[in-house]
Write a protein that holds these residues in place. Structure first.
Motif, PDB file in Angstrom:
ATOM      1  N   ARG A 156     -17.338  -3.075  -4.525  1.00  0.00           N
ATOM      2  CA  ARG A 156     -18.073  -4.635  -4.377  1.00  0.00           C
ATOM      3  C   ARG A 156     -19.052  -4.746  -5.213  1.00  0.00           C
ATOM      4  NH1 ARG A 156     -21.378  -4.027  -0.040  1.00  0.00           N
ATOM      5  NH2 ARG A 156     -21.168  -1.715  -0.203  1.00  0.00           N
ATOM      6  N   LYS A 157     -19.057  -5.861  -6.038  1.00  0.00           N
ATOM      7  CA  LYS A 157     -19.766  -6.100  -7.148  1.00  0.00           C
ATOM      8  C   LYS A 157     -21.233  -5.865  -6.874  1.00  0.00           C
ATOM      9  CE  LYS A 157     -16.904  -9.646  -9.340  1.00  0.00           C
ATOM     10  NZ  LYS A 157     -16.718 -11.056 -10.132  1.00  0.00           N
ATOM     11  N   GLY A 158     -21.826  -6.218  -5.925  1.00  0.00           N
ATOM     12  CA  GLY A 158     -23.217  -5.920  -5.415  1.00  0.00           C
ATOM     13  C   GLY A 158     -23.629  -4.652  -5.099  1.00  0.00           C
ATOM     14  N   PHE A 162     -25.028   1.493  -7.179  1.00  0.00           N
ATOM     15  CA  PHE A 162     -25.266   2.707  -6.126  1.00  0.00           C
ATOM     16  C   PHE A 162     -24.313   3.675  -6.650  1.00  0.00           C
ATOM     17  CE2 PHE A 162     -26.068  -0.874  -2.979  1.00  0.00           C
ATOM     18  CZ  PHE A 162     -27.598  -0.766  -2.973  1.00  0.00           C
ATOM     19  N   HIS A 163     -23.085   3.593  -6.754  1.00  0.00           N
ATOM     20  CA  HIS A 163     -22.331   4.754  -7.369  1.00  0.00           C
ATOM     21  C   HIS A 163     -21.181   4.277  -8.018  1.00  0.00           C
ATOM     22  CE1 HIS A 163     -23.784   5.205  -2.955  1.00  0.00           C
ATOM     23  NE2 HIS A 163     -24.084   6.394  -3.464  1.00  0.00           N
ATOM     24  N   PRO A 208     -26.006  -0.719   2.690  1.00  0.00           N
ATOM     25  CA  PRO A 208     -25.285  -1.422   1.592  1.00  0.00           C
ATOM     26  C   PRO A 208     -24.490  -0.325   0.694  1.00  0.00           C
ATOM     27  CG  PRO A 208     -27.469  -1.496   0.913  1.00  0.00           C
ATOM     28  CD  PRO A 208     -27.501  -0.692   2.233  1.00  0.00           C
ATOM     29  N   TYR A 209     -24.679   0.898   0.894  1.00  0.00           N
ATOM     30  CA  TYR A 209     -24.392   1.782  -0.002  1.00  0.00           C
ATOM     31  C   TYR A 209     -22.853   2.346  -0.107  1.00  0.00           C
ATOM     32  CZ  TYR A 209     -29.421   2.177   0.849  1.00  0.00           C
ATOM     33  OH  TYR A 209     -30.911   1.691   1.026  1.00  0.00           O
ATOM     34  N   THR A 210     -22.197   2.354   1.017  1.00  0.00           N
ATOM     35  CA  THR A 210     -20.738   2.719   0.993  1.00  0.00           C
ATOM     36  C   THR A 210     -19.942   1.450   1.437  1.00  0.00           C
ATOM     37  OG1 THR A 210     -20.957   3.928   3.138  1.00  0.00           O
ATOM     38  CG2 THR A 210     -21.412   5.158   1.080  1.00  0.00           C
ATOM     39  N   MET A 211     -19.465   1.748   2.511  1.00  0.00           N
ATOM     40  CA  MET A 211     -18.382   0.632   3.210  1.00  0.00           C
ATOM     41  C   MET A 211     -18.594   0.432   4.550  1.00  0.00           C
ATOM     42  SD  MET A 211     -14.880   3.044   2.956  1.00  0.00           S
ATOM     43  CE  MET A 211     -15.065   4.829   3.425  1.00  0.00           C
TER      44      MET A 211
END
Length: 265
Positions: A156-158, A162-163, A208-211
């Motif tokens: 995801r763009k946002g 993070f990773h 918001p870090y993974t899915m």
């Protein structure tokens, strides 16, 4: 007539003696054969044990080998475990790469497996047996176990901040022909969806870090592990709905077993 009686008695005694010896011989043969079978068999078939520690941290135990994955929580979290044979680290974030815990543990005989981004941050006073750098796609076999680095990154763009792709590693660990997938911090990337022959999968799901739970379920239903363990599901706004994850998996494929371990006790 007297001799006839004596002869009859002698014959009976001999018959009884032979029968007794035959019984004894049969018993001895069974006992000997049983012992031989035990001696020829492997000592005891080893089984894989899974120990959730917290969030992204777990220990896999197989025989005398303890494999620590993303160790955090200090030495108290590892009471009862042997010193690790292997330590796997997925990424540079504090819930995966905790140098205070790594320094406190006895890693003098451990092999630490990690991506370059992690190894580059190792402090000079971190004492370990040896380190092995694995890039995405690399694999190595040590002590009969195979470790393969799988990409882990955001889509995801946002969330790209993070990773980034190539920095961290998920892992597929093969232990006694059993394939265990550790997702690390990732979204439902093609490399996850294209996995095959996975026996046990540890799949993250926290925003918001993974899915999302939905995306995690979609990916699992695509690569179809035999068993999936939701982990790493504490996000910025609390815990993800792992019950819904289980429902989605059960509705999509009843053959996939969902096991909920206690990660946040």
């Amino acid at each position: 007539m007297k001799y006839s009686y004596l002869s009859l008695i002698l014959v009976c005694l001999l018959a009884f003696s032979c029968k007794t010896d035959q019984k004894k011989q049969t018993k001895d043969t069974i006992e000997t054969n049983s012992k031989d079978l035990v001696d020829e068999s492997p000592s005891k078939e080893e089984t894989l044990s899974i120990h959730p520690i917290s969030h992204a941290t777990l220990v896999l135990s197989y025989g005398s080998d303890d494999i620590y994955i993303d160790p955090t929580g200090g030495t108290e979290a590892y009471k009862g475990f042997s010193t690790p044979e292997f330590v796997l680290i997925t990424d540079i974030h504090g819930d995966h790469m905790d140098f205070e815990t790594l320094k406190a543990l006895d890693l003098s005989s451990a092999t630490v497996i990690a991506p370059k981004a992690v190894i580059d941050k190792f402090p000079s006073d971190l004492k370990i047996g040896k380190s092995v750098r694995l890039n995405n796609g690399d694999s190595i076999t040590l002590n009969g176990h195979t470790f393969k680095a799988i990409p882990m990154y955001n889509l995801r763009k946002g969330a790209l901040k993070f990773h980034t792709k190539g920095r961290g590693n998920g892992y597929v660990i093969t232990i006694n022909d059993e394939r265990i997938y550790i997702s690390g911090d990732t979204e439902d990337i093609p490399e996850m969806r294209n996995l095959n022959a996975i026996d046990k999968a540890f799949v993250c799901m926290n925003l918001p870090y993974t899915m999302t739970v939905d995306k995690a379920a979609e990916a699992v239903l695509e690569f179809k592990p035999k068993t999936v363990y939701p982990y790493h599901y504490r996000g910025k706004d609390g815990m993800s709905d792992v019950k819904n994850f289980k429902t989605l998996i059960n509705q999509g494929d009843e053959a996939i077993e969902v096991i909920q371990l206690d990660w946040y006790n």
